[in-house]
Design a protein around this motif. Structure first.
Motif, PDB file in Angstrom:
ATOM      1  N   ASP A   7       0.678  10.828  -9.345  1.00 54.89           N
ATOM      2  CA  ASP A   7      -0.076  10.752 -10.605  1.00 54.89           C
ATOM      3  C   ASP A   7      -1.458  11.365 -10.444  1.00 54.89           C
ATOM      4  O   ASP A   7      -2.360  11.078 -11.226  1.00 54.89           O
ATOM      5  N   ARG A   8      -1.635  12.260  -9.491  1.00 60.03           N
ATOM      6  CA  ARG A   8      -2.959  12.757  -9.151  1.00 60.03           C
ATOM      7  C   ARG A   8      -3.662  13.432 -10.332  1.00 60.03           C
ATOM      8  O   ARG A   8      -4.862  13.247 -10.544  1.00 60.03           O
ATOM      9  N   ALA A   9      -2.936  14.208 -11.121  1.00 61.04           N
ATOM     10  CA  ALA A   9      -3.561  14.920 -12.244  1.00 61.04           C
ATOM     11  C   ALA A   9      -4.149  13.947 -13.249  1.00 61.04           C
ATOM     12  O   ALA A   9      -5.279  14.136 -13.739  1.00 61.04           O
ATOM     13  N   ALA A  10      -3.421  12.891 -13.581  1.00 62.03           N
ATOM     14  CA  ALA A  10      -3.935  11.899 -14.525  1.00 62.03           C
ATOM     15  C   ALA A  10      -5.106  11.136 -13.927  1.00 62.03           C
ATOM     16  O   ALA A  10      -6.078  10.808 -14.622  1.00 62.03           O
ATOM     17  N   LEU A  11      -5.038  10.853 -12.638  1.00 64.31           N
ATOM     18  CA  LEU A  11      -6.151  10.177 -11.972  1.00 64.31           C
ATOM     19  C   LEU A  11      -7.428  11.008 -12.078  1.00 64.31           C
ATOM     20  O   LEU A  11      -8.508  10.490 -12.387  1.00 64.31           O
ATOM     21  N   ALA A  12      -7.308  12.286 -11.808  1.00 66.57           N
ATOM     22  CA  ALA A  12      -8.485  13.156 -11.807  1.00 66.57           C
ATOM     23  C   ALA A  12      -9.127  13.249 -13.184  1.00 66.57           C
ATOM     24  O   ALA A  12     -10.332  13.515 -13.292  1.00 66.57           O
ATOM     25  N   ALA A  13      -8.354  13.021 -14.236  1.00 69.53           N
ATOM     26  CA  ALA A  13      -8.877  13.120 -15.596  1.00 69.53           C
ATOM     27  C   ALA A  13      -9.400  11.798 -16.140  1.00 69.53           C
ATOM     28  O   ALA A  13      -9.946  11.758 -17.252  1.00 69.53           O
ATOM     29  N   ALA A  14      -9.265  10.708 -15.378  1.00 70.22           N
ATOM     30  CA  ALA A  14      -9.665   9.385 -15.868  1.00 70.22           C
ATOM     31  C   ALA A  14     -11.177   9.312 -16.067  1.00 70.22           C
ATOM     32  O   ALA A  14     -11.944   9.990 -15.370  1.00 70.22           O
ATOM     33  N   PRO A  15     -11.653   8.492 -17.010  1.00 72.09           N
ATOM     34  CA  PRO A  15     -13.100   8.363 -17.215  1.00 72.09           C
ATOM     35  C   PRO A  15     -13.822   7.804 -15.996  1.00 72.09           C
ATOM     36  O   PRO A  15     -14.998   8.096 -15.776  1.00 72.09           O
ATOM     37  N   LEU A  69       0.811  -1.216   0.000  1.00 72.78           N
ATOM     38  CA  LEU A  69       0.000   0.000   0.000  1.00 72.78           C
ATOM     39  C   LEU A  69       0.842   1.263   0.000  1.00 72.78           C
ATOM     40  O   LEU A  69       0.478   2.269  -0.642  1.00 72.78           O
ATOM     41  N   GLY A  70       1.958   1.249   0.712  1.00 73.00           N
ATOM     42  CA  GLY A  70       2.799   2.441   0.763  1.00 73.00           C
ATOM     43  C   GLY A  70       3.222   2.920  -0.616  1.00 73.00           C
ATOM     44  O   GLY A  70       2.956   4.078  -1.002  1.00 73.00           O
ATOM     45  N   PRO A  71       3.874   2.069  -1.427  1.00 76.89           N
ATOM     46  CA  PRO A  71       4.253   2.485  -2.783  1.00 76.89           C
ATOM     47  C   PRO A  71       3.058   2.813  -3.670  1.00 76.89           C
ATOM     48  O   PRO A  71       3.127   3.724  -4.493  1.00 76.89           O
ATOM     49  N   LEU A  72       1.951   2.065  -3.528  1.00 72.65           N
ATOM     50  CA  LEU A  72       0.765   2.342  -4.345  1.00 72.65           C
ATOM     51  C   LEU A  72       0.240   3.747  -4.066  1.00 72.65           C
ATOM     52  O   LEU A  72      -0.080   4.508  -4.997  1.00 72.65           O
ATOM     53  N   ILE A  73       0.147   4.124  -2.805  1.00 76.06           N
ATOM     54  CA  ILE A  73      -0.366   5.448  -2.452  1.00 76.06           C
ATOM     55  C   ILE A  73       0.603   6.541  -2.878  1.00 76.06           C
ATOM     56  O   ILE A  73       0.190   7.609  -3.353  1.00 76.06           O
ATOM     57  N   ASP A  74       1.904   6.294  -2.764  1.00 73.54           N
ATOM     58  CA  ASP A  74       2.895   7.266  -3.251  1.00 73.54           C
ATOM     59  C   ASP A  74       2.717   7.490  -4.752  1.00 73.54           C
ATOM     60  O   ASP A  74       2.794   8.632  -5.230  1.00 73.54           O
ATOM     61  N   ALA A  75       2.463   6.414  -5.488  1.00 77.20           N
ATOM     62  CA  ALA A  75       2.264   6.540  -6.939  1.00 77.20           C
ATOM     63  C   ALA A  75       0.979   7.283  -7.251  1.00 77.20           C
ATOM     64  O   ALA A  75       0.924   8.092  -8.195  1.00 77.20           O
ATOM     65  N   MET A  76      -0.069   7.038  -6.483  1.00 78.03           N
ATOM     66  CA  MET A  76      -1.318   7.776  -6.675  1.00 78.03           C
ATOM     67  C   MET A  76      -1.095   9.272  -6.468  1.00 78.03           C
ATOM     68  O   MET A  76      -1.590  10.112  -7.231  1.00 78.03           O
ATOM     69  N   ARG A  77      -0.352   9.600  -5.435  1.00 77.50           N
ATOM     70  CA  ARG A  77      -0.106  11.012  -5.122  1.00 77.50           C
ATOM     71  C   ARG A  77       0.671  11.676  -6.257  1.00 77.50           C
ATOM     72  O   ARG A  77       0.354  12.806  -6.663  1.00 77.50           O
ATOM     73  N   SER A  87      -7.500   2.406   9.244  1.00 78.24           N
ATOM     74  CA  SER A  87      -8.231   3.351   8.406  1.00 78.24           C
ATOM     75  C   SER A  87      -7.340   4.460   7.873  1.00 78.24           C
ATOM     76  O   SER A  87      -7.775   5.278   7.058  1.00 78.24           O
ATOM     77  N   ASP A  88      -6.090   4.497   8.311  1.00 81.34           N
ATOM     78  CA  ASP A  88      -5.169   5.513   7.800  1.00 81.34           C
ATOM     79  C   ASP A  88      -4.962   5.361   6.295  1.00 81.34           C
ATOM     80  O   ASP A  88      -4.811   6.357   5.584  1.00 81.34           O
ATOM     81  N   TRP A  89      -4.978   4.138   5.789  1.00 75.70           N
ATOM     82  CA  TRP A  89      -4.757   3.926   4.353  1.00 75.70           C
ATOM     83  C   TRP A  89      -5.879   4.567   3.531  1.00 75.70           C
ATOM     84  O   TRP A  89      -5.605   5.272   2.551  1.00 75.70           O
ATOM     85  N   SER A  90      -7.113   4.331   3.913  1.00 73.68           N
ATOM     86  CA  SER A  90      -8.225   4.896   3.139  1.00 73.68           C
ATOM     87  C   SER A  90      -8.281   6.408   3.276  1.00 73.68           C
ATOM     88  O   SER A  90      -8.702   7.112   2.345  1.00 73.68           O
ATOM     89  N   ALA A  91      -7.865   6.943   4.431  1.00 74.94           N
ATOM     90  CA  ALA A  91      -7.827   8.392   4.606  1.00 74.94           C
ATOM     91  C   ALA A  91      -6.781   9.021   3.685  1.00 74.94           C
ATOM     92  O   ALA A  91      -7.014  10.102   3.114  1.00 74.94           O
ATOM     93  N   GLN A  92      -5.638   8.368   3.523  1.00 76.66           N
ATOM     94  CA  GLN A  92      -4.616   8.890   2.614  1.00 76.66           C
ATOM     95  C   GLN A  92      -5.119   8.890   1.169  1.00 76.66           C
ATOM     96  O   GLN A  92      -4.891   9.849   0.421  1.00 76.66           O
ATOM     97  N   ILE A  93      -5.807   7.828   0.776  1.00 76.25           N
ATOM     98  CA  ILE A  93      -6.362   7.757  -0.589  1.00 76.25           C
ATOM     99  C   ILE A  93      -7.400   8.849  -0.791  1.00 76.25           C
ATOM    100  O   ILE A  93      -7.436   9.519  -1.832  1.00 76.25           O
ATOM    101  N   ALA A  94      -8.252   9.059   0.210  1.00 77.71           N
ATOM    102  CA  ALA A  94      -9.280  10.097   0.102  1.00 77.71           C
ATOM    103  C   ALA A  94      -8.656  11.481  -0.044  1.00 77.71           C
ATOM    104  O   ALA A  94      -9.140  12.319  -0.825  1.00 77.71           O
ATOM    105  N   ALA A  95      -7.591  11.734   0.706  1.00 74.94           N
ATOM    106  CA  ALA A  95      -6.948  13.043   0.619  1.00 74.94           C
ATOM    107  C   ALA A  95      -6.378  13.287  -0.773  1.00 74.94           C
ATOM    108  O   ALA A  95      -6.404  14.416  -1.279  1.00 74.94           O
ATOM    109  N   ILE A  96      -5.875  12.248  -1.417  1.00 79.57           N
ATOM    110  CA  ILE A  96      -5.334  12.389  -2.766  1.00 79.57           C
ATOM    111  C   ILE A  96      -6.452  12.693  -3.754  1.00 79.57           C
ATOM    112  O   ILE A  96      -6.356  13.604  -4.580  1.00 79.57           O
TER     113      ILE A  96
END
Length: 485
Positions: free
Chosen positions: A268-276, A258-266, A290-299
């Motif tokens: 790549d946030r601009a591309a994520l926001a533009a996804a269909p 999860l650590g590397p996945l969330i770092d990658a999400m952060r 619940s810290d993991w889901s909170a980090q994803i939500a913040a991104i």
């Protein structure tokens, strides 16, 4: 912020290791361990000092009394184990549970050549051997004069708990025709089915089944999927994140993925926001931190939007010596580990200090107060352009439910199956019982004012009509949902 030291697991008896049983006074082991279980709950659970749950201690006393009355009937590990499972199940709390110890002996399984599972309120044959006496899809009416619903409630639900939840019945209904030697139930002998609308009576011929074969058969009855944590982009541009566990232990496989996945999400946030569309896949997730889901939500939505959401009005921790040690040990293990967020560090420091101080003052409960209530400055980023879906199954509980609550509040759309549910008692400690045959999980805190009620499941906006194990079909179905148009 919430911490859970142990994911909320479905602790089915098939997880018991396969070692030969040593000679033992099983009745004495049950009496000793049941008393230790009672005393652990009394000392460390918030229930006994929770003014809003005045009957909790009575339930604890009644559970012990029932286990002790059953001791004389206990001749082996099965009796010992099922007596303790019934004790835990009576609380109807997935966070208060029993699991077999590493050195526990085997529970050999038998079956009659088929297993049933729940389709709504009906129990139907979901898997069978070639010589089974009933075909796939046959509807169980009852056995030995007992109707099917009562049979499942008494033979399975009484030892698993929360049988009033549809998700619980769906997840564990396949256990009905598995015999592991529970001496407190009568193994069915003659059963009545409807086969294409025609009644059929069959005599059951029970026979052994190997653990690996049984696990596969049970998988056919609950259709649970648990794919490795990871991220991928589908051909249509969908960003798919498999989040099959939220274990907070830095040494766990979940945390390392999860650590590397969330770092990658952060990053790549601009591309994520533009996804269909974005899919957050919680299949197989039983909880964790619940810290993991909170980090994803913040991104995805921004910390400012999270802070604007209503939350529980408070959290009370049981200020016991055992809980002080458990929380302190966890802080030492997790605080400076890679992937631990600043919010988690502030939370664990404040919690350990607060519970310790309350215990030193002789106070039974400590009310958590956010040590840093200041709001995040600035405007939140624009939310994702396409819909955000999160997939749940019948095992989603604990921190998985926290994720669903949070993401739903931010605008994500639940799809899949109805979730499991949890009480207001959370964040568990684990203790080995004196015999070493079993471990008990005991909650340490209680929510105050949580919007989702005690043992209240979450229902999908779009229930999935197919087999959740088929990821390809699931992805195609999500792309057709109305929010995509």
């Amino acid at each position: 912020m919430s911490l859970l030291l142990l994911p909320l697991l479905v602790l089915a008896p098939d997880a018991v290791p396969v070692d030969p049983a040593p000679p033992r006074d099983w009745a004495a082991a049950l009496r000793t361990d049941a008393q230790a279980m009672h005393d652990d709950i009394a000392a460390n659970h918030p229930g006994p000092v929770n003014a809003l749950d005045p009957d909790f201690s009575k339930r604890n006393d009644a559970g012990l009394a029932l286990a002790l009355t059953r001791a004389d009937k206990v001749k082996g590990f099965a009796g010992y184990y099922y007596a303790l499972k019934a004790y835990a199940a009576a609380f109807d709390d997935g966070h208060l549970n029993i699991r077999a110890g590493d050195d526990a002996p085997a529970l050999q399984a038998r079956w009659p050549g088929f297993l049933t599972g729940f389709d709504g309120e009906k129990q139907v044959v979901k898997t069978r051997a070639d010589d089974a006496p009933v075909p796939m899809g046959a509807v169980l009416e009852g056995c030995d004069g007992k109707p099917a619903d009562r049979l499942a409630a008494e033979n399975v639900g009484a030892f698993e708990g929360r049988w009033f939840l549809a998700s619980r019945r769906f997840r564990l209904g396949g256990q009905l025709f598995v015999d592991r030697g529970n001496p407190f139930v009568a193994r069915p002998a003659r059963c009545r089915f409807l086969v294409n609308g025609t009644p059929r009576e069959v005599a059951l011929a029970w026979r052994p089944i190997a653990p690996e074969a049984l696990a596969a058969r049970l998988h056919d009855t609950d259709q649970m999927a648990r794919e490795p944590i990871g991220a991928r982009t589908l051909a249509d541009g969908t960003r798919w994140f498999t989040l099959s566990g939220f274990d907070g232990d830095p040494d766990s496989a979940d945390a390392k993925a999860l650590g590397p996945l969330i770092d990658a999400m952060r990053a790549d946030r601009a591309a994520l926001a533009a996804a269909p569309r974005i899919v957050l896949d919680l299949r197989g997730n039983n909880g964790g931190s619940s810290d993991w889901s909170a980090q994803i939500a913040a991104i995805l939505w921004g910390q400012q939007r999270i802070e604007a959401l209503p939350g529980a009005t408070g959290v009370d921790w049981r200020a016991s010596a055992g809980n002080v040690k458990t929380l302190s040990d966890f802080r030492d293990h997790v605080r400076d580990a890679p992937g631990t967020s600043d919010a988690m560090k502030r939370w664990i420091d404040a919690t350990v200090n607060g519970v310790t101080a309350a215990h030193d003052r002789g106070e039974p409960l400590w009310r958590f107060t956010d040590p840093e209530p200041a709001k995040t400055p600035g405007k939140p980023p624009a939310p994702p352009a396409g819909p955000v879906y999160f997939i749940t199954d019948s095992g989603c509980a604990s921190a998985c439910l926290d994720a669903a609550d949070l993401w739903k509040g931010l605008g994500a759309i639940q799809v899949g199956q109805e979730t499991s549910a949890d009480t207001l008692y959370m964040d568990v400690r684990q203790d080995k019982l004196p015999s070493g045959l079993a471990r008990i999980a005991v909650p340490m805190k209680v929510y105050r004012g949580r919007e989702r009620g005690s043992n209240e499941p979450l229902h999908p906006v779009h229930p999935y009509p197919g087999d959740l194990r088929d990821t390809g079909a699931l992805a195609e179905w999500i792309a057709t949902l109305p929010e995509n148009r």
